[in-house]
Scaffold this active site. Structure first.
Site, PDB file in Angstrom:
ATOM      1  N   LYS A  81      -4.209 -12.117  20.410  1.00 30.29           N
ATOM      2  CA  LYS A  81      -3.731 -12.598  19.112  1.00 30.29           C
ATOM      3  C   LYS A  81      -2.678 -13.650  19.378  1.00 30.29           C
ATOM      4  O   LYS A  81      -1.917 -13.548  20.341  1.00 30.29           O
ATOM      5  CB  LYS A  81      -3.109 -11.440  18.320  1.00 30.29           C
ATOM      6  CG  LYS A  81      -2.950 -11.706  16.849  1.00 30.29           C
ATOM      7  CD  LYS A  81      -4.162 -11.256  16.056  1.00 30.29           C
ATOM      8  CE  LYS A  81      -3.988 -11.547  14.580  1.00 30.29           C
ATOM      9  NZ  LYS A  81      -5.070 -10.995  13.772  1.00 30.29           N
ATOM     10  N   GLY A 183      -7.007  -3.840  -5.043  1.00 26.97           N
ATOM     11  CA  GLY A 183      -7.173  -5.233  -4.620  1.00 26.97           C
ATOM     12  C   GLY A 183      -8.618  -5.666  -4.756  1.00 26.97           C
ATOM     13  O   GLY A 183      -9.481  -5.199  -4.024  1.00 26.97           O
ATOM     14  N   VAL A 184      -8.890  -6.543  -5.732  1.00 24.67           N
ATOM     15  CA  VAL A 184     -10.273  -6.990  -5.930  1.00 24.67           C
ATOM     16  C   VAL A 184     -10.395  -8.469  -5.570  1.00 24.67           C
ATOM     17  O   VAL A 184     -10.837  -9.292  -6.368  1.00 24.67           O
ATOM     18  CB  VAL A 184     -10.790  -6.684  -7.357  1.00 24.67           C
ATOM     19  CG1 VAL A 184     -10.994  -5.189  -7.517  1.00 24.67           C
ATOM     20  CG2 VAL A 184      -9.851  -7.211  -8.433  1.00 24.67           C
ATOM     21  N   GLY A 185      -9.995  -8.804  -4.350  1.00 22.14           N
ATOM     22  CA  GLY A 185     -10.162 -10.159  -3.830  1.00 22.14           C
ATOM     23  C   GLY A 185     -11.525 -10.302  -3.190  1.00 22.14           C
ATOM     24  O   GLY A 185     -12.523  -9.734  -3.665  1.00 22.14           O
ATOM     25  N   VAL A 187     -12.871  -9.129  -0.351  1.00 19.91           N
ATOM     26  CA  VAL A 187     -13.538  -7.914   0.133  1.00 19.91           C
ATOM     27  C   VAL A 187     -13.664  -6.876  -0.991  1.00 19.91           C
ATOM     28  O   VAL A 187     -14.755  -6.355  -1.246  1.00 19.91           O
ATOM     29  CB  VAL A 187     -12.790  -7.301   1.340  1.00 19.91           C
ATOM     30  CG1 VAL A 187     -13.491  -6.026   1.806  1.00 19.91           C
ATOM     31  CG2 VAL A 187     -12.690  -8.306   2.483  1.00 19.91           C
TER      32      VAL A 187
HETATM   33  P1  NAI Z   1      -7.883 -11.400  -0.674  1.00 20.29           P
HETATM   34  O1  NAI Z   1      -6.589 -12.123  -0.610  1.00 20.29           O
HETATM   35  O2  NAI Z   1      -9.115 -12.141  -1.050  1.00 20.29           O
HETATM   36  O3  NAI Z   1      -7.753 -10.168  -1.699  1.00 20.29           O
HETATM   37  C1  NAI Z   1      -6.668  -9.315  -1.755  1.00 20.29           C
HETATM   38  C2  NAI Z   1      -6.464  -8.923  -3.200  1.00 20.29           C
HETATM   39  O4  NAI Z   1      -5.458  -7.913  -3.270  1.00 20.29           O
HETATM   40  C3  NAI Z   1      -5.980 -10.080  -4.077  1.00 20.29           C
HETATM   41  O5  NAI Z   1      -6.748 -10.142  -5.259  1.00 20.29           O
HETATM   42  C4  NAI Z   1      -4.522  -9.709  -4.357  1.00 20.29           C
HETATM   43  O6  NAI Z   1      -4.069 -10.192  -5.605  1.00 20.29           O
HETATM   44  C5  NAI Z   1      -4.579  -8.204  -4.337  1.00 20.29           C
HETATM   45  N1  NAI Z   1      -3.311  -7.531  -4.104  1.00 20.29           N
HETATM   46  C6  NAI Z   1      -2.279  -7.905  -3.323  1.00 20.29           C
HETATM   47  N2  NAI Z   1      -1.298  -6.997  -3.357  1.00 20.29           N
HETATM   48  C7  NAI Z   1      -1.720  -5.994  -4.159  1.00 20.29           C
HETATM   49  C8  NAI Z   1      -1.160  -4.771  -4.594  1.00 20.29           C
HETATM   50  N3  NAI Z   1       0.054  -4.382  -4.195  1.00 20.29           N
HETATM   51  N4  NAI Z   1      -1.877  -3.989  -5.430  1.00 20.29           N
HETATM   52  C9  NAI Z   1      -3.099  -4.382  -5.851  1.00 20.29           C
HETATM   53  N5  NAI Z   1      -3.671  -5.537  -5.481  1.00 20.29           N
HETATM   54  C10 NAI Z   1      -3.009  -6.338  -4.644  1.00 20.29           C
HETATM   55  O7  NAI Z   1      -8.053 -10.687   0.738  1.00 20.29           O
HETATM   56  P2  NAI Z   1      -9.389 -10.090   1.371  1.00 20.29           P
HETATM   57  O8  NAI Z   1     -10.003 -11.088   2.264  1.00 20.29           O
HETATM   58  O9  NAI Z   1     -10.202  -9.460   0.307  1.00 20.29           O
HETATM   59  O10 NAI Z   1      -8.791  -8.952   2.321  1.00 20.29           O
HETATM   60  C11 NAI Z   1      -8.327  -7.725   1.788  1.00 20.29           C
HETATM   61  C12 NAI Z   1      -7.711  -6.906   2.895  1.00 20.29           C
HETATM   62  O11 NAI Z   1      -8.654  -6.672   3.920  1.00 20.29           O
HETATM   63  C13 NAI Z   1      -6.518  -7.571   3.567  1.00 20.29           C
HETATM   64  O12 NAI Z   1      -5.597  -6.581   3.931  1.00 20.29           O
HETATM   65  C14 NAI Z   1      -7.116  -8.162   4.822  1.00 20.29           C
HETATM   66  O13 NAI Z   1      -6.169  -8.264   5.862  1.00 20.29           O
HETATM   67  C15 NAI Z   1      -8.162  -7.136   5.165  1.00 20.29           C
HETATM   68  N6  NAI Z   1      -9.262  -7.660   5.948  1.00 20.29           N
HETATM   69  C16 NAI Z   1      -9.984  -8.731   5.497  1.00 20.29           C
HETATM   70  C17 NAI Z   1     -11.001  -9.250   6.258  1.00 20.29           C
HETATM   71  C18 NAI Z   1     -11.827 -10.395   5.801  1.00 20.29           C
HETATM   72  O14 NAI Z   1     -12.747 -10.765   6.517  1.00 20.29           O
HETATM   73  N7  NAI Z   1     -11.587 -10.984   4.628  1.00 20.29           N
HETATM   74  C19 NAI Z   1     -11.334  -8.671   7.584  1.00 20.29           C
HETATM   75  C20 NAI Z   1     -10.570  -7.487   7.926  1.00 20.29           C
HETATM   76  C21 NAI Z   1      -9.554  -7.042   7.131  1.00 20.29           C
END
Ligand code: NAI
Length: 350
Positions: A81, A183-185, A187
């Protein structure tokens, strides 16, 4: 600054490389934890750290984590990393990224970088102009491994969650199973759609409430305030937002019998693994269930792999989780601890 090898997070890392470039003001650190299984793959984080030592600790901790994650995913890749120390304005500069990419290049492929917190796809393209040892950059050919890792990560979490409900609830499919997604981003949103298609009952939350509400309206789900989601009376809690959300308070308040989500470093402390275990909550160790993303970029780096190859490898995630849960049950030990032990065996560090 304390010598890196005297820090508690130092784990006989093969290398801790510090790069300074006076012309661009770059300070970057590459932690190479292990190359036993292959080149050390892990993203570059761009972050403003309170002290230089915090940056070293992050590189040590995160590179070890990548060794475990890549080993558990069955990839012929080691763990590394990198961190770039952001200035107070927290802005990336192309010339600094170029200098850092040349530094990565100088390691001759022992370390392979990918995208992490603080870097955009444009930044990845800048890095890729100056080093071959990179993956996950834009421009992946259609049907080939690489590109957006959100969907492959969601696929792995979905399959892992199904394995968890089979084990903990005796349910062969998600129909009628109540899943609370934090968290509905990228993933969490994709996971919600998959589960809705299966007929699961969903409760969704996001710090941007309208994001959760509009997805809930689309999928016939319920939306709740972000602070309520982990204590919802659901079968499964799926943390897909931030790390460190599983702590003494949230675990005590939890009604779900399964925790299976994408977020990295979900456990606030090592004791929280024991707290989940003591409460009989089945936990899918985060770095095992969320490996879809690294499988996608790792297979892109290794070359010649299609998305079908990526999906075939992701389909192995449930078997790895079963191995962890079986050992956890037999030994009556927390799943997170067992996962670390299995990973260390795989990299020859038992
Ligand atoms: P993203 O940024 O697209 O979605 C995260 C969502 O969580 C956003 O909608 C955000 O507003 C929401 N959020 C933040 N804080 C919050 C809280 N306290 N309560 C409720 N919602 C909250 O991120 P993504 O890509 O969906 O990743 C989600 C998680 O999975 C992260 O922790 C990331 O590190 C992990 N991850 C993602 C990978 C990927 O390929 N995208 C791979 C491995 C892990």
């Amino acid at each position: 600054m304390t010598a890196p090898w005297t820090l508690p997070d130092f784990d006989d890392h093969e290398g801790v490389h510090i790069f300074r470039d006076a012309a661009t003001g770059l300070t970057g650190i590459v932690g190479v934890h292990s190359t036993t299984l292959g080149p050390a793959l892990g993203g570059t984080r761009f972050w403003h750290y309170p002290t230089p030592e915090d940056a070293v600790v992050d590189a040590l901790r995160l590179s070890r984590g990548m060794s475990y994650k890549n080993a558990m995913a069955g990839l012929p890749l080691g763990g590394g990393k990198a961190v770039i120390l952001a200035g107070p304005d927290r802005r990336t500069r192309p010339e600094q990224l170029a200098a850092f990419a040349r530094a990565i290049e100088s390691l001759g492929g022992r370390y392979v970088t990918a995208q992490d917190v603080g870097l955009t796809q444009d930044d990845m393209a800048t890095l890729a102009e100056h080093t071959r040892f990179i993956c996950g950059q834009p421009g992946a050919e259609k049907g080939m491994a690489g590109g957006d890792s959100g969907p492959p990560t969601a696929l792995g979490v979905y399959l892992g969650l199904r394995a968890a409900i089979a084990r903990a609830l005796g349910k062969d499919d998600p129909r009628g199973v109540h899943v609370a997604i934090q968290g509905v981003g990228s993933v969490g949103g994709n996971l919600a759609r998959r589960l809705a298609a299966d007929g699961a009952r969903l409760t969704l939350a996001d710090v941007y409430p309208d994001r959760a509400q509009s997805l809930a309206a689309e999928l016939g789900a319920e939306a709740v305030p972000a602070e309520a989601i982990l204590a919802v009376d659901a079968d499964v809690v799926s943390p897909c937002a931030l790390g460190a959300v599983l702590n003494e308070g949230s675990i005590a308040a939890m009604k779900a019998r399964v925790v299976a989500g994408a977020a990295n470093n979900q456990l606030a402390t090592a004791e929280d693994a024991a707290r989940l275990h003591a409460r009989g909550i089945l936990y899918a160790p985060d770095y095992v269930i969320n490996a879809g993303g690294v499988i996608n970029v790792g297979l892109q780096y290794l070359g010649g792999n299609t998305m079908a190859d990526v999906e075939a490898r992701i389909a192995q995630i449930p078997a790895r989780l079963e191995q962890v849960w079986a050992e956890s049950a037999v030994e009556d030990r927390p799943a997170a601890e067992v996962a670390d032990d299995i990973a260390r065996r795989l990299i020859g560090r038992a």
